[in-house]
Design a protein around this motif. Structure first.
Motif, mmCIF file in Angstrom:
data_model
loop_
_atom_site.group_PDB
_atom_site.id
_atom_site.type_symbol
_atom_site.label_atom_id
_atom_site.label_comp_id
_atom_site.label_asym_id
_atom_site.label_seq_id
_atom_site.Cartn_x
_atom_site.Cartn_y
_atom_site.Cartn_z
ATOM 1 N N PRO A 12 1.277 73.867 53.350
ATOM 2 C CA PRO A 12 2.688 74.041 52.994
ATOM 3 C C PRO A 12 2.885 74.041 51.475
ATOM 4 C CG PRO A 12 2.291 71.727 53.389
ATOM 5 C CD PRO A 12 0.963 72.446 53.591
ATOM 6 N N ILE A 13 4.119 74.316 51.064
ATOM 7 C CA ILE A 13 4.471 74.213 49.650
ATOM 8 C C ILE A 13 4.420 72.738 49.249
ATOM 9 C CG2 ILE A 13 6.967 74.142 50.124
ATOM 10 C CD1 ILE A 13 7.283 75.724 47.432
ATOM 11 N N THR A 14 3.842 72.476 48.084
ATOM 12 C CA THR A 14 3.710 71.104 47.585
ATOM 13 C C THR A 14 4.604 70.912 46.359
ATOM 14 O OG1 THR A 14 1.950 71.600 46.007
ATOM 15 C CG2 THR A 14 1.273 71.106 48.292
ATOM 16 N N ASN A 15 4.679 69.680 45.894
ATOM 17 C CA ASN A 15 5.418 69.414 44.658
ATOM 18 C C ASN A 15 4.777 70.119 43.464
ATOM 19 O OD1 ASN A 15 7.340 67.870 45.933
ATOM 20 N ND2 ASN A 15 6.318 65.927 45.512
ATOM 21 N N GLY A 16 3.482 70.342 43.521
ATOM 22 C CA GLY A 16 2.808 71.094 42.463
ATOM 23 C C GLY A 16 3.280 72.538 42.424
ATOM 24 N N HIS A 17 3.342 73.175 43.594
ATOM 25 C CA HIS A 17 3.881 74.541 43.664
ATOM 26 C C HIS A 17 5.316 74.572 43.153
ATOM 27 C CE1 HIS A 17 1.056 75.060 47.320
ATOM 28 N NE2 HIS A 17 0.539 75.804 46.351
ATOM 29 N N LEU A 18 6.091 73.618 43.625
ATOM 30 C CA LEU A 18 7.511 73.573 43.276
ATOM 31 C C LEU A 18 7.704 73.394 41.771
ATOM 32 C CD1 LEU A 18 10.167 73.796 44.771
ATOM 33 C CD2 LEU A 18 10.165 71.322 45.033
ATOM 34 N N ASP A 19 6.839 72.617 41.151
ATOM 35 C CA ASP A 19 6.895 72.427 39.706
ATOM 36 C C ASP A 19 6.672 73.753 38.974
ATOM 37 O OD1 ASP A 19 6.828 70.797 37.197
ATOM 38 O OD2 ASP A 19 4.740 71.469 37.183
ATOM 39 N N ILE A 20 5.676 74.509 39.383
ATOM 40 C CA ILE A 20 5.385 75.797 38.736
ATOM 41 C C ILE A 20 6.533 76.779 38.965
ATOM 42 C CG2 ILE A 20 3.840 77.809 38.725
ATOM 43 C CD1 ILE A 20 2.632 75.282 37.397
ATOM 44 N N ILE A 21 7.035 76.854 40.183
ATOM 45 C CA ILE A 21 8.147 77.761 40.485
ATOM 46 C C ILE A 21 9.381 77.372 39.668
ATOM 47 C CG2 ILE A 21 9.755 78.523 42.290
ATOM 48 C CD1 ILE A 21 7.338 78.077 44.286
ATOM 49 N N GLY A 22 9.660 76.087 39.600
ATOM 50 C CA GLY A 22 10.810 75.614 38.832
ATOM 51 C C GLY A 22 10.691 75.927 37.354
ATOM 52 N N ARG A 23 9.515 75.750 36.811
ATOM 53 C CA ARG A 23 9.309 76.057 35.394
ATOM 54 C C ARG A 23 9.428 77.554 35.148
ATOM 55 N NH1 ARG A 23 3.980 72.678 34.679
ATOM 56 N NH2 ARG A 23 3.900 73.591 32.609
ATOM 57 N N ALA A 24 8.903 78.358 36.070
ATOM 58 C CA ALA A 24 9.034 79.816 35.942
ATOM 59 C C ALA A 24 10.502 80.233 36.032
ATOM 60 C CB ALA A 24 8.210 80.519 37.018
ATOM 61 N N LEU A 143 3.863 63.751 47.691
ATOM 62 C CA LEU A 143 3.260 65.003 47.229
ATOM 63 C C LEU A 143 4.009 66.241 47.704
ATOM 64 C CD1 LEU A 143 -0.449 64.025 47.973
ATOM 65 C CD2 LEU A 143 0.800 63.810 45.801
ATOM 66 N N LEU A 144 5.008 66.024 48.547
ATOM 67 C CA LEU A 144 5.749 67.128 49.159
ATOM 68 C C LEU A 144 7.250 66.894 49.039
ATOM 69 C CD1 LEU A 144 3.779 67.196 52.543
ATOM 70 C CD2 LEU A 144 3.470 68.786 50.635
ATOM 71 N N PRO A 145 8.029 67.977 48.979
ATOM 72 C CA PRO A 145 9.475 67.795 49.105
ATOM 73 C C PRO A 145 9.778 67.154 50.465
ATOM 74 C CG PRO A 145 8.955 70.024 48.356
ATOM 75 C CD PRO A 145 7.653 69.378 48.768
ATOM 76 N N PRO A 146 10.811 66.331 50.558
ATOM 77 C CA PRO A 146 11.089 65.604 51.811
ATOM 78 C C PRO A 146 11.171 66.490 53.059
ATOM 79 C CG PRO A 146 12.427 64.716 50.048
ATOM 80 C CD PRO A 146 11.729 65.930 49.485
ATOM 81 N N THR A 147 11.841 67.630 52.982
ATOM 82 C CA THR A 147 11.951 68.481 54.180
ATOM 83 C C THR A 147 10.594 69.043 54.593
ATOM 84 O OG1 THR A 147 12.533 70.406 52.830
ATOM 85 C CG2 THR A 147 14.350 69.153 53.773
ATOM 86 N N VAL A 148 9.747 69.299 53.618
ATOM 87 C CA VAL A 148 8.405 69.806 53.918
ATOM 88 C C VAL A 148 7.566 68.692 54.542
ATOM 89 C CG1 VAL A 148 6.305 70.812 52.938
ATOM 90 C CG2 VAL A 148 8.554 71.542 52.099
ATOM 91 N N HIS A 149 7.700 67.484 54.014
ATOM 92 C CA HIS A 149 6.970 66.354 54.588
ATOM 93 C C HIS A 149 7.380 66.135 56.043
ATOM 94 C CE1 HIS A 149 6.147 62.015 55.348
ATOM 95 N NE2 HIS A 149 4.964 62.444 54.948
ATOM 96 N N GLU A 150 8.674 66.194 56.310
ATOM 97 C CA GLU A 150 9.161 66.041 57.688
ATOM 98 C C GLU A 150 8.563 67.109 58.599
ATOM 99 O OE1 GLU A 150 13.458 66.050 57.655
ATOM 100 O OE2 GLU A 150 13.499 64.531 56.070
ATOM 101 N N ALA A 151 8.545 68.347 58.120
ATOM 102 C CA ALA A 151 7.993 69.447 58.920
ATOM 103 C C ALA A 151 6.494 69.251 59.159
ATOM 104 C CB ALA A 151 8.254 70.786 58.227
ATOM 105 N N LEU A 152 5.790 68.759 58.150
ATOM 106 C CA LEU A 152 4.348 68.525 58.279
ATOM 107 C C LEU A 152 4.066 67.435 59.309
ATOM 108 C CD1 LEU A 152 1.422 69.012 57.286
ATOM 109 C CD2 LEU A 152 1.863 67.283 55.526
ATOM 110 N N VAL A 153 4.780 66.329 59.210
ATOM 111 C CA VAL A 153 4.581 65.223 60.152
ATOM 112 C C VAL A 153 4.879 65.695 61.577
ATOM 113 C CG1 VAL A 153 5.482 62.965 60.867
ATOM 114 C CG2 VAL A 153 4.967 63.408 58.450
ATOM 115 N N LYS A 154 5.953 66.440 61.727
ATOM 116 C CA LYS A 154 6.316 66.954 63.052
ATOM 117 C C LYS A 154 5.229 67.886 63.583
ATOM 118 C CE LYS A 154 9.838 69.462 65.574
ATOM 119 N NZ LYS A 154 11.006 70.311 65.523
#
Length: 159
Positions: A12-24, A143-154
């Motif tokens: 899934p998308i991680t906080n690392g991905h999100l950081d790069i996308i946000g900076r871009a 390491l993940l946005p909360p909604t992504v973490h929820e989806a991963l756990v599920k």
């Protein structure tokens, strides 16, 4: 209008991905997040699920568009008149591979690649590592946005 693409599988998308996308998103008027379709790999999340998760976690940026692609990234760029690819680099080992890809992409189409050093907080982070740790019950919530973490756990609970 200044446009760039951030490509990846994001499974899934991680906080690392999100950081790069946000900076871009601060540097470009529009950032396209291109979710790669790889028929030979079975992802944990479907491409449509990944797109939906990415849309959720990038909504606040206001200038991010998310879609899938298959084939050559330079063709995706050419079809949308995107002159730049933004890639995060975690380590020197990433640079070796990404430099070859950047040179090939530029040679094929003239598309430029901009390398953004990863925030040191995320320098070790990959989707594969997150999935492996989570599969064994490790806490990856930071390491993940909360909604992504929820989806991963599920999703892992469904296995």
């Amino acid at each position: 209008m200044r446009r760039a693409v951030c490509p990846g599988s994001f499974d899934p998308i991680t906080n690392g991905h999100l950081d790069i996308i946000g900076r871009a998103s601060k540097l470009y008027d529009v950032v396209h997040v291109a979710v790669m379709i790889n028929q030979s790999k079975k992802g944990l999340f479907t491409v449509d699920e990944r797109i939906e998760l990415i849309r959720e976690v990038t909504a606040d940026f206001g200038n991010v568009e998310v879609e899938s692609f298959h084939g050559l990234l330079v063709d995706f760029c050419k079809q949308r008149e995107i002159p730049a690819i933004v890639k995060g680099l975690r380590a020197v080992s990433d640079f070796d591979y990404e430099l070859q890809m950047a040179q090939m992409n530029n040679g094929l189409s003239g598309v430029e690649t901009l390398f953004v050093p990863t925030n040191p907080t995320y320098s070790f982070l990959s989707s594969s590592l997150v999935k492996e740790v989570a599969t064994w019950g490790g806490d990856v919530s930071h390491l993940l946005p909360p909604t992504v973490h929820e989806a991963l756990v599920k999703r892992l609970g469904e296995r």
